[in-house]
Every structure is written in C-alpha cells, then in structure tokens.
Design a protein around this motif. Structure first.
Motif, mmCIF file in Angstrom:
data_model
loop_
_atom_site.group_PDB
_atom_site.id
_atom_site.type_symbol
_atom_site.label_atom_id
_atom_site.label_comp_id
_atom_site.label_asym_id
_atom_site.label_seq_id
_atom_site.Cartn_x
_atom_site.Cartn_y
_atom_site.Cartn_z
ATOM 1 N N SER A 1 50.353 44.877 53.694
ATOM 2 C CA SER A 1 49.004 44.922 53.146
ATOM 3 C C SER A 1 49.034 45.255 51.651
ATOM 4 N N PHE A 2 49.868 46.213 51.261
ATOM 5 C CA PHE A 2 49.999 46.541 49.844
ATOM 6 C C PHE A 2 50.529 45.339 49.072
ATOM 7 N N GLY A 3 51.522 44.646 49.629
ATOM 8 C CA GLY A 3 52.072 43.456 48.960
ATOM 9 C C GLY A 3 51.016 42.400 48.719
ATOM 10 N N VAL A 4 50.122 42.199 49.683
ATOM 11 C CA VAL A 4 49.036 41.226 49.514
ATOM 12 C C VAL A 4 48.071 41.691 48.428
ATOM 13 N N ARG A 5 47.731 42.987 48.417
ATOM 14 C CA ARG A 5 46.854 43.519 47.364
ATOM 15 C C ARG A 5 47.499 43.363 45.986
ATOM 16 N N PHE A 6 48.789 43.614 45.923
ATOM 17 C CA PHE A 6 49.502 43.458 44.664
ATOM 18 C C PHE A 6 49.491 41.994 44.220
ATOM 19 N N ALA A 7 49.681 41.066 45.153
ATOM 20 C CA ALA A 7 49.631 39.635 44.829
ATOM 21 C C ALA A 7 48.261 39.251 44.266
ATOM 22 N N LEU A 8 47.205 39.747 44.884
ATOM 23 C CA LEU A 8 45.859 39.471 44.380
ATOM 24 C C LEU A 8 45.662 40.071 42.986
ATOM 25 N N ALA A 9 46.202 41.255 42.781
ATOM 26 C CA ALA A 9 46.120 41.901 41.467
ATOM 27 C C ALA A 9 46.881 41.090 40.414
ATOM 28 N N GLU B 1 47.311 37.871 40.467
ATOM 29 C CA GLU B 1 46.486 36.688 40.172
ATOM 30 C C GLU B 1 45.400 37.038 39.155
ATOM 31 N N GLN B 2 44.799 38.210 39.288
ATOM 32 C CA GLN B 2 43.775 38.640 38.336
ATOM 33 C C GLN B 2 44.383 38.937 36.964
ATOM 34 N N ALA B 3 45.539 39.567 36.941
ATOM 35 C CA ALA B 3 46.191 39.907 35.671
ATOM 36 C C ALA B 3 46.584 38.654 34.906
ATOM 37 N N ARG B 4 46.925 37.584 35.619
ATOM 38 C CA ARG B 4 47.298 36.323 34.964
ATOM 39 C C ARG B 4 46.155 35.753 34.127
ATOM 40 N N LEU B 5 44.929 36.163 34.427
ATOM 41 C CA LEU B 5 43.763 35.661 33.712
ATOM 42 C C LEU B 5 43.524 36.389 32.390
ATOM 43 N N LEU B 6 44.219 37.505 32.194
ATOM 44 C CA LEU B 6 44.050 38.267 30.958
ATOM 45 C C LEU B 6 44.615 37.475 29.782
ATOM 46 N N PRO B 7 43.953 37.534 28.639
ATOM 47 C CA PRO B 7 44.413 36.739 27.488
ATOM 48 C C PRO B 7 45.814 37.126 26.993
ATOM 49 N N ASP B 8 46.225 38.368 27.164
ATOM 50 C CA ASP B 8 47.531 38.799 26.662
ATOM 51 C C ASP B 8 48.619 38.804 27.738
ATOM 52 N N LYS C 1 49.116 48.020 34.066
ATOM 53 C CA LYS C 1 47.980 48.885 34.380
ATOM 54 C C LYS C 1 46.863 48.092 35.060
ATOM 55 N N ALA C 2 46.582 46.887 34.548
ATOM 56 C CA ALA C 2 45.549 46.041 35.144
ATOM 57 C C ALA C 2 45.890 45.726 36.602
ATOM 58 N N CYS C 3 47.150 45.455 36.878
ATOM 59 C CA CYS C 3 47.568 45.193 38.262
ATOM 60 C C CYS C 3 47.393 46.430 39.132
ATOM 61 N N LEU C 4 47.896 47.539 38.652
ATOM 62 C CA LEU C 4 47.859 48.765 39.445
ATOM 63 C C LEU C 4 46.432 49.222 39.721
ATOM 64 N N GLU C 5 45.539 49.018 38.782
ATOM 65 C CA GLU C 5 44.143 49.371 38.999
ATOM 66 C C GLU C 5 43.530 48.567 40.150
ATOM 67 N N GLN C 6 44.030 47.368 40.377
ATOM 68 C CA GLN C 6 43.503 46.503 41.425
ATOM 69 C C GLN C 6 44.110 46.787 42.798
ATOM 70 N N CYS C 7 45.218 47.497 42.826
ATOM 71 C CA CYS C 7 45.892 47.767 44.107
ATOM 72 C C CYS C 7 45.183 48.892 44.850
#
Length: 178
Positions: A31-39, A41-48, A172-178
């Motif tokens: 379950s954590f691995g799936v949450r991390f994967a989703l995070a 995907e969201q981090a990939r959208l960041l401009p940097d 940090k953006a990833c970890l905030e989403q987990c």
C-alpha cells in the motif's frame, strides 16, 4: 539509519521533511509503494522535476525489494520485478502520455569497494531525468551524491518501520503525498 560505523557513506546533514510509517505486514508495504508511486506521478508534474534519486537502507530481509516491487506495480508495471542483486541494475520503461518514465532499480550489495560504483558507468542514469531506486547505497560510499529521498526500513518481530527523509524539493513533494 543502518550504516556501518566505518563506512565513508554520509547522508546530508538535515532533511527538509521526515516521516515515520509503520508497515504492519506485506499488504501495508504494498500500500505504501502504491502511495509512493502516485506521489511520484504528481512530482513529475512539477516544473523543476528532473528525476528522483531514492536510497533504500535496511538489513537483508527488511523489505527494500518488496517496496520497489510495489512502487513499480503502482506505476503500472505488470511484468516480473527481479532483484538486481547479480545484474546490479534492472531498467523499466513505463509508458506515459508525455513519453516514457525511466525507472532504474539498483542493488549494490555485491560491491566490495566504492570504486566499483565509479567504474560501473551508472552515473549517467542519475542525470537522465529517471527515477533511480538504490538498494545498499552505502556500498558506493559518497559517490552516489545526495539523494532526494531516503527510505530506511527496519524490521522488528512483527512489522516494519519505514523512516523516510526528503533532502530535495522533489523528494519533499513526494513524501508529503505519501
């Protein structure tokens, strides 16, 4: 985090974000691995966003490879996920509407000297915008460079504890989403 006292491996001095997760069983790890994967995907959208370097620490059997398998499944990989203990790296190209997401799963357990990292030619993988998941990073000494995220897994009698630390804005953006 488990690192041999005589190792030249050092983590950055301070993390931008730290979190602890209690993983009661394999299902919780998945379950954590799936949450991390989703995070991710969201981090990939960041401009940097320019890839992610994730170091996985823990003793044998702590759940590092299980976490990588769950993350890859969460990213949509449907094939076999082999431990790269002998191959050192397993590459995955995951189709996305905006192009492929390259994920590299490293296992440096068999390295006897950090110079083996320098000789391997793997540095380019970390500069390509890919997601690099590295088991046993301490075997490369400080040659890997600073991580975006560190996941330290510790198993006790009935569960695993995952101490997560982010060292970059993308981490940090990833970890905030987990």
């Amino acid at each position: 985090m488990p690192v041999a006292p005589d190792s030249p491996f050092h983590l950055p001095a301070s993390a931008l974000l730290e979190r602890r997760f209690v993983l009661e069983n394999l299902a919780a790890t998945e379950s954590f691995g799936v949450r991390f994967a989703l995070a991710l995907e969201q981090a990939r959208l960041l401009p940097d966003f320019n890839g992610l370097h994730v170091q996985l620490l823990g003793d044998l059997g702590a759940g590092k490879t299980a976490l990588v398998r769950a993350t890859l499944a969460g990213l949509g990989h449907r094939g076999r996920v082999r431990s790269p203990t002998y191959t050192l790296v397993e590459p995955y190209a995951l189709a996305r509407p905006d192009g492929e997401l390259e994920v590299y799963h490293f296992d440096l357990y068999r390295f006897a000297d950090p110079a083996e990292w320098a000789d391997s030619g793997f540095r380019d993988y970390f500069d390509s915008g890919a997601v690099c998941l590295v088991e046993w990073p301490q075997k490369a000494g400080n040659l890997l460079g600073p991580p975006d995220l560190v996941f330290a897994l510790n198993a006790d009698e009935e569960r695993r504890l995952l101490d997560a630390r982010a060292y970059s804005e993308s981490g940090k953006a990833c970890l905030e989403q987990c």
